[in-house]
Scaffold this motif. Structure first.
Motif, short mmCIF file in Angstrom:
data_model
loop_
_atom_site.label_atom_id
_atom_site.label_comp_id
_atom_site.label_asym_id
_atom_site.label_seq_id
_atom_site.Cartn_x
_atom_site.Cartn_y
_atom_site.Cartn_z
N GLY A 162 0.73 -1.12 -0.08
CA GLY A 162 0.00 -0.25 0.00
C GLY A 162 0.71 1.41 0.12
N SER A 163 0.32 2.43 0.13
CA SER A 163 0.88 3.61 -0.08
C SER A 163 1.97 3.94 0.83
N GLN A 164 1.91 3.34 2.14
CA GLN A 164 2.80 3.66 3.02
C GLN A 164 4.25 3.05 2.60
N VAL A 165 4.28 2.14 1.76
CA VAL A 165 5.58 1.78 1.27
C VAL A 165 6.23 2.67 0.37
N TRP A 166 5.44 3.39 -0.28
CA TRP A 166 6.27 4.60 -1.07
C TRP A 166 6.47 5.84 -0.14
N THR A 167 5.60 6.22 0.86
CA THR A 167 5.23 7.19 1.59
C THR A 167 6.95 7.25 2.51
N GLY A 168 7.07 6.14 2.95
CA GLY A 168 8.38 5.67 3.64
C GLY A 168 9.68 5.38 2.97
N ARG A 169 9.44 5.60 1.58
CA ARG A 169 10.41 5.10 0.82
C ARG A 169 11.09 3.98 1.02
N GLY A 170 10.28 2.81 1.10
CA GLY A 170 10.70 1.37 1.41
C GLY A 170 10.48 0.56 0.11
N THR A 171 10.44 1.06 -0.99
CA THR A 171 10.36 0.09 -2.33
C THR A 171 11.52 -0.81 -2.49
N ASP A 172 12.70 -0.42 -2.10
CA ASP A 172 13.93 -1.34 -2.42
C ASP A 172 13.80 -2.76 -1.30
N ALA A 173 13.40 -2.06 -0.33
CA ALA A 173 13.19 -3.37 0.90
C ALA A 173 12.03 -4.23 0.51
N ALA A 174 10.94 -3.81 -0.16
CA ALA A 174 9.65 -4.44 -0.52
C ALA A 174 9.98 -5.41 -1.39
N ILE A 175 10.88 -4.88 -2.49
CA ILE A 175 11.26 -5.50 -3.76
C ILE A 175 12.14 -6.87 -3.24
#
Length: 576
Positions: free
Chosen positions: A238-251
């Protein structure tokens, strides 16, 4: 009989009085200059504003601090632009508006940021403290009005407190899940000069702590163990992944644990189309078949059917920045409170040993994706006129590059686009969020293009949505901020029309929802931009390319079928 007044009768009089009082003493400083110094300490490089006599000393301070002043035509636009700026940059956005109607005009933008968990600061003017409760110009109880839709709302009580209260407001923006703060600054507080030595001016980087909590270690380990053993896991980012700039960790999490990924809100684009872990059209099927479902940074609100769409047989895990969100509206099997990127990184590190094979699960979901795509494809490629909205969404999706930021502003037309338009890069999707606010499009374009001039911005508007804030197209022309805009024009507020048709029948489907046949292409031309009209679907692509090549703010007016409704519109819970 003559009257003696203690307050200037107009904003022009107020401005003149301020200028007469200005001092040249380097050891003294005004409230507006203290505000600007605090903005600079936070890393703010632009404010979005509409001028008013209550706030001009902030402008003067911004000039001294090298902070740009972007002036718009409506305060709602300023607030939406601050929200959009926060989303695109990861830094808090700032809007500055005058008292009374200036602040009330901004309420919608603040409310939208509140529901979207977007960190921004709205600074509003206020009448002088010396005229408190006397009925001064534009005096209203702003703090009382803003308190329910902000994380922090306060009045600056003294000029010496101006800077540290700005920093306090920024700090509160990041308490739990992010959100907006509001400060009102009375005119005499803002304009007065005080000894610099008496002021507290927080230093950059020294008044806010890290919010990157990785959650409870025992829960993190439990989730890692669950996912290692699961045969049909799925994750929704969800949006918090981008808000917290956690994209690399999510991938990294998805690839290490080999989990199919769905994305919503600002997390769209975390994985590009074509990535083996990227899924888009099979979400409901995946949820119904999964044994473990991980919901990251999105609440169980109307978009999730309040959690009821998740089967009771599945193990449901929820990760969120806000403790209050975890387990709200639906029981869960495991809840973790923390920064999504930090939590997912911790789960990835906690994995020991091999992960169960998911090949059959991926093949099952990929077959479902292909089936859904083929079912929709005839409408996506339709040559019908009026143009089917799915054909328009298809052409826009084909037009996007990895550098294109997509902005969606509308009801039914943007609902259509949500199933087709897929950003190719993280952070390149912008929509209002769960408040469903129409009119965010032009302000979001303004914020995105100003903050990232090297990016192409492509916006899809409903004709009703564009009408709300469209006059700030002129602001984009004035600041030379080109973008490619498309109006899906059906001369209707079609999402509402569908509900009326369903509830009251054909005879009453056109009450209060029908618009005029407006030529938005000519509107763009009138304001100095590029405009073009499209009635044939074969002309959409060439028109988009011509808009790109024009180097101007643009509007392509595409006449779409008013009797086509998006599945998402027809399935809305409000009509059930």
């Amino acid at each position: 009989m003559s009257q003696t007044t203690t307050e200037p009768s107009t904003e022009a009089d107020a401005t003149a009085a301020i200028l007469r009082q200005r001092s040249e003493d380097p050891d003294r400083i005004s409230g507006g200059h203290l505000v600007a110094k605090a903005l600079k300490a936070e890393g703010v490089d632009v404010i979005f504003t509409l001028c008013g006599g209550h706030i001009i000393d902030i402008y003067d301070g911004c000039v001294d601090e090298g902070i740009a002043v972007v002036d718009v035509r409506h305060e709602q636009v300023a607030a939406h632009a601050a929200d959009g700026y926060a989303r695109i940059t990861g830094k808090p956005g700032v809007a500055v508006v005058t008292a009374g109607p200036g602040t009330t005009d901004a309420v919608t933008g603040v409310a939208n940021a509140f529901r979207a968990e977007s960190p921004m600061l709205l600074i509003g003017g206020q009448g002088a403290l010396s005229q408190h409760k006397m009925g001064s110009l534009q005096d209203l109880p702003h703090v009382d009005m803003m308190t329910p839709i902000t994380k922090f709302a306060a009045t600056v009580p003294h000029t010496t407190r101006s800077a540290d209260m700005v920093s306090m407001a920024f700090r509160e923006c990041y308490h739990g899940a992010p959100g907006p703060s509001f400060l009102e600054i009375p005119r005499d507080v803002l304009d007065a000069e005080v000894d610099l030595a008496d002021c507290t001016i927080p230093e950059p980087g020294r008044y806010r702590a890290s919010t990157k909590s990785a959650g409870d270690p025992a829960s993190v380990q439990r989730l890692a163990d669950l996912l290692q053993r699961a045969s049909k896991p799925v994750v929704l980012l969800g949006s918090q992944v981008w808000t917290g700039r956690g994209t690399d960790a999510a991938i990294d999490f998805a690839r290490t644990l080999d989990i199919p990924v769905f994305m919503n809100g600002s997390a769209r684009g975390s994985l590009p189309p074509g990535d083996p872990h990227h899924f888009h059209l099979s979400r409901r099927y995946a949820f119904n078949q999964a044994d473990v479902i991980v919901i990251v940074g999105t609440p169980f609100d109307f978009r999730m059917g309040y959690g009821r769409r998740l089967p009771s047989a599945a193990t449901v895990v929820q990760i969120d920045m806000d403790y209050r969100t975890v387990g709200k509206n639906r029981d869960i099997d495991l809840g973790i409170v923390g920064d999504p990127g930090a939590v997912l990184a911790a789960v990835t590190r906690a994995v020991t040993g091999p992960v169960s094979s998911r090949r059959a699960w991926f093949e099952e979901l990929r077959a479902e994706e292909e089936s859904a795509y083929q079912k929709r494809l005839p409408k996506q490629l339709s040559d019908a006129s009026p143009i089917h909205p799915l054909r328009l969404a298809h052409e826009i999706n084909e037009f996007l590059t990895p550098d294109s930021v997509f902005v969606g502003d509308g009801g039914d037309i943007v609902t259509f686009s949500g199933g087709v338009v897929q950003p190719k890069t993280p952070g390149h999707w912008m929509d209002p969020g769960p408040l469903g606010t129409l009119g965010v499009g032009i302000p979001f374009v303004l914020a995105a293009k100003y903050a990232r001039p090297e990016k192409e911005v492509v916006a899809l508007f409903g004709d009703g949505a564009f009408s709300l804030t469209g006059w700030d197209f002129e602001t984009l022309v004035r600041f030379n901020l080109p973008f490619v805009g498309v109006v899906g024009n059906n001369s209707s507020m079609n999402q509402i029309r569908y509900g009326q048709l369903r509830k009251y029948g054909e005879a009453r489907q056109r009450v209060g929802n029908t618009l005029g046949d407006v030529h938005y292409d000519k509107f763009a031309q009138m304001l100095g931009g590029y405009g073009e009209e499209v009635r044939d679907p074969a002309d959409i692509g060439p028109a988009l390319r011509r808009a790109r090549e024009s180097g101007l703010p643009s509007l392509i007016n595409v006449w779409v079928d008013p009797d086509a409704y998006a599945p998402g519109t027809m399935n809305q819970t409000m009509y059930k």
